[in-house]
Scaffold this motif. Structure first.
Motif, PDB file in Angstrom:
ATOM      1  N   ILE C 165       0.838  -1.202   0.000  1.00 56.33           N
ATOM      2  CA  ILE C 165       0.000   0.000   0.000  1.00 56.33           C
ATOM      3  C   ILE C 165       0.873   1.253   0.000  1.00 56.33           C
ATOM      4  N   PRO C 166       0.690   2.107  -1.006  1.00 57.80           N
ATOM      5  CA  PRO C 166       1.528   3.318  -1.096  1.00 57.80           C
ATOM      6  C   PRO C 166       1.081   4.406  -0.115  1.00 57.80           C
ATOM      7  N   PHE C 187      -0.893   5.431 -13.771  1.00 60.05           N
ATOM      8  CA  PHE C 187      -1.008   5.136 -12.343  1.00 60.05           C
ATOM      9  C   PHE C 187       0.270   5.625 -11.668  1.00 60.05           C
ATOM     10  N   VAL C 188       0.097   6.527 -10.694  1.00 61.43           N
ATOM     11  CA  VAL C 188       1.232   7.076  -9.940  1.00 61.43           C
ATOM     12  C   VAL C 188       1.120   6.570  -8.506  1.00 61.43           C
ATOM     13  N   ALA C 189       2.206   6.009  -7.965  1.00 55.25           N
ATOM     14  CA  ALA C 189       2.190   5.514  -6.588  1.00 55.25           C
ATOM     15  C   ALA C 189       3.457   5.972  -5.868  1.00 55.25           C
ATOM     16  N   LYS C 190       3.257   6.592  -4.717  1.00 59.98           N
ATOM     17  CA  LYS C 190       4.394   7.118  -3.945  1.00 59.98           C
ATOM     18  C   LYS C 190       4.631   6.222  -2.732  1.00 59.98           C
ATOM     19  N   TYR C 191       5.829   5.651  -2.699  1.00 56.87           N
ATOM     20  CA  TYR C 191       6.236   4.800  -1.573  1.00 56.87           C
ATOM     21  C   TYR C 191       7.374   5.483  -0.826  1.00 56.87           C
ATOM     22  N   ARG C 196       6.661   5.516  -8.283  1.00 56.88           N
ATOM     23  CA  ARG C 196       6.599   4.699  -9.500  1.00 56.88           C
ATOM     24  C   ARG C 196       5.445   5.199 -10.375  1.00 56.88           C
ATOM     25  N   VAL C 197       5.717   5.283 -11.678  1.00 58.37           N
ATOM     26  CA  VAL C 197       4.720   5.777 -12.630  1.00 58.37           C
ATOM     27  C   VAL C 197       4.569   4.717 -13.724  1.00 58.37           C
ATOM     28  N   ALA C 198       3.373   4.165 -13.865  1.00 54.92           N
ATOM     29  CA  ALA C 198       3.157   3.150 -14.898  1.00 54.92           C
ATOM     30  C   ALA C 198       2.124   3.650 -15.893  1.00 54.92           C
ATOM     31  N   ILE C 199       2.408   3.410 -17.158  1.00 55.47           N
ATOM     32  CA  ILE C 199       1.583   3.924 -18.256  1.00 55.47           C
ATOM     33  C   ILE C 199       0.965   2.755 -19.015  1.00 55.47           C
TER      34      ILE C 199
END
Lengths: 104, 160, 264
Positions: C165-166, C187-191, C196-199
């Protein structure tokens, strides 16, 4: 405000009951004994020229009763125009063809 | 051929099917329940929506074999036990939520699924929920109106 | 559709055993496979339906605090049950297809198919999720191998997907209006250890990470950090809905929106 009675009031549609209970009878719902089915082959391109129709493979497929093409409907078709008008020069208006099936 | 048994509109039914038999074919051709319609056959239009174990699904995109043992409800099972129209069906008639009626079974089944989970949806929620149901005659205003009315909410009549 | 047999095992072990036949194929929710069969683009001799396997369904939290979603869990269930744990993931699931499609389509099916425009691959890759199969565990970075291609081997089933869970995350989809697939989805997720940025929807190779944006956002998690950063249009999809350059532009815009929404 919409009226609920008298002239101008909207009336309930009588056909709604069968449509709302799944008892309408659409063409696709009719399934009589021995009924044949038809498939229309439509253009696969948005705009093009039909050069020729080759029905040999379709005729060979199992269960196919008959393949119809424009040749089967020679002399049939056209939609009569009720009121022909002329152009400014007095020439009759051009009527588009309305063939039953597309002609090659 | 495999025998597939399920409960449709409260009655246990069973029929021999092929692996590729779709749920909608099982209902229409096997059971003669032609109220569920095949509009597009590509899961776009929603005319084939039925409930499987209480959830709205597109019966053209599910195999009959996958409904083995399930409880299925179709438009034929939506009226009250005495045959009168259910609240949702009556609201569709009262608010002119149909014209040709072809999309109506799917609309009613989707509406019922929505109101089961969300008894008082906002208009925006109704519209969003119907994104997988296409109507080609009346547009959607009266359908939305009917569903709002069926949920016991005031229906704006300004547009009439 | 060509004719085939259908089997509906009740356990994972039976499903693995049933797939033995040469031309057999697994059936998840069927929301992609059934239309494919109707088009006669696939001709399996047997389908092994996974929809009757209870052990593949549902969500749980593991000891590491990850949301673990069974491969046979529908999008509707994820939308409902992941909301409390991972809202961005739940929101993504809530906008796949339409309600009736979400009641059938599954996360495992979506990941096994790896459609280049599907939503889930973006969440899985951006979250660095672990894909658990009937044989092994696969890290998201090793899983997606290109359009409709994954690390899955024949007869391997996605049994669970484990999402760390980010701290903050958001998914932005520019939906193709007819299909509801992503024309571009970000989708942008900050850990704690970085962003991480996934397209998805954009590349001919399927889902990918935008590493330049990740580097910039890891330094400063603000839409301003990627201003002026342009995604490379090379290798992006060009079709009737948009050119590669258009998709590249959307990647930048949607990434900015996702960061703003996640940070806000």
């Amino acid at each position: 405000m919409p009226k609920d009675h008298g002239i101008g009031a909207s009336s309930k549609r009588r056909e709604d009951i069968r449509f709302l209970t799944g008892t309408g009878n659409y063409t696709d719902d009719i399934n009589l004994r021995g009924q044949a089915h038809v498939v229309f082959v439509r253009s696969q391109v948005a705009h093009g020229r039909l050069n020729k129709v080759d029905t040999r493979d379709a005729e060979k497929m199992p269960g196919v009763i008959r393949v119809f093409t424009a040749k089967d409907f020679e002399g049939v078709g056209g939609i009569p125009c009720g009121w022909q008008i002329t152009d400014r020069a007095g020439k009759p208006m051009l009527e588009p063809k309305h063939p039953v099936l597309a002609e090659g | 051929m495999t025998k597939v048994t399920m409960i449709v509109n409260g009655k246990s039914v069973s029929a021999e099917t092929e692996g590729r038999t779709l749920l909608v074919q099982y209902l229409r051709e096997g059971l003669g329940l032609t109220g569920t319609h095949v509009g597009c056959d590509t899961s776009q239009c929603g005319a084939c929506v039925v409930h499987v174990n209480g959830e709205a699904v597109k019966s053209c995109t599910m195999f009959a074999a996958e409904a083995e043992g399930a409880e299925v409800t179709t438009i034929e099972g939506m009226a009250n036990p005495d045959g009168s129209l259910s609240v949702i069906q009556q609201a569709f008639q009262d608010h002119h939520g149909l014209q040709c009626g072809f999309c109506t079974p799917g609309m009613v089944m989707s509406a019922a699924a929505l109101l089961k989970d969300n008894p008082r949806p906002t208009e925006a929620e109704v519209r969003a929920y119907l994104e997988g149901n296409i109507c080609r005659c009346t547009g959607y205003h009266n359908i939305v109106k009917a569903i709002m009315a069926a949920s016991g909410q005031d229906v704006a009549i300004a547009a009439e | 559709m060509y004719a085939f047999e259908i089997e509906r095992p009740k356990s994972l072990a039976d499903a693995v055993a049933a797939i033995g036949a040469e031309e057999a194929q697994f059936l998840g929710g069927g929301q992609t496979l059934i239309p494919t069969l109707k088009q006669r683009l696939a001709a399996p001799s047997k389908l092994v339906s996974l929809s009757g396997i209870a052990e593949l369904k549902g969500l749980r939290m593991d000891d590491a605090g990850r949301v673990c979603i069974g491969g046979g869990t529908t999008h509707a269930t994820v939308a409902r049950e992941a909301a409390a744990h991972y809202p961005a993931l739940a929101a993504l699931a809530a906008h796949i297809g339409d309600p009736a499609v979400r009641n059938r389509g599954t996360i495992g099916g979506s990941l096994a198919n790896n459609d280049p425009s599907a939503c889930y691959p973006a969440a899985v890759l951006a979250s660095n999720a672990t894909i658990v199969t009937s044989n092994r565990e696969i890290a998201a970075d090793d899983y997606f191998e290109g359009m409709f291609t994954t690390a899955l081997e024949d007869g391997e089933i996605v049994t669970e997907v484990r999402f760390p869970i980010p701290q903050a995350a958001n998914y932005q989809k520019f939906a193709q209006p007819a299909s509801r697939f992503a024309l571009v989805g970000v989708f942008v997720a900050k850990y704690a250890d970085g962003v991480r940025v996934a397209i998805t929807g954009a590349s001919e190779q399927g889902v990918f990470r935008w590493s330049e944006a990740e580097a910039a956002l890891s330094k400063s998690f603000d839409a301003a950090a990627i201003k002026g950063l342009a995604a490379d249009a090379d290798g992006l999809i060009g079709d009737m809905h948009g050119t590669p350059a258009y998709r590249a532009h959307l990647i930048g815009v949607l990434t900015g929106r996702a960061v703003t929404a996640a940070a806000g």
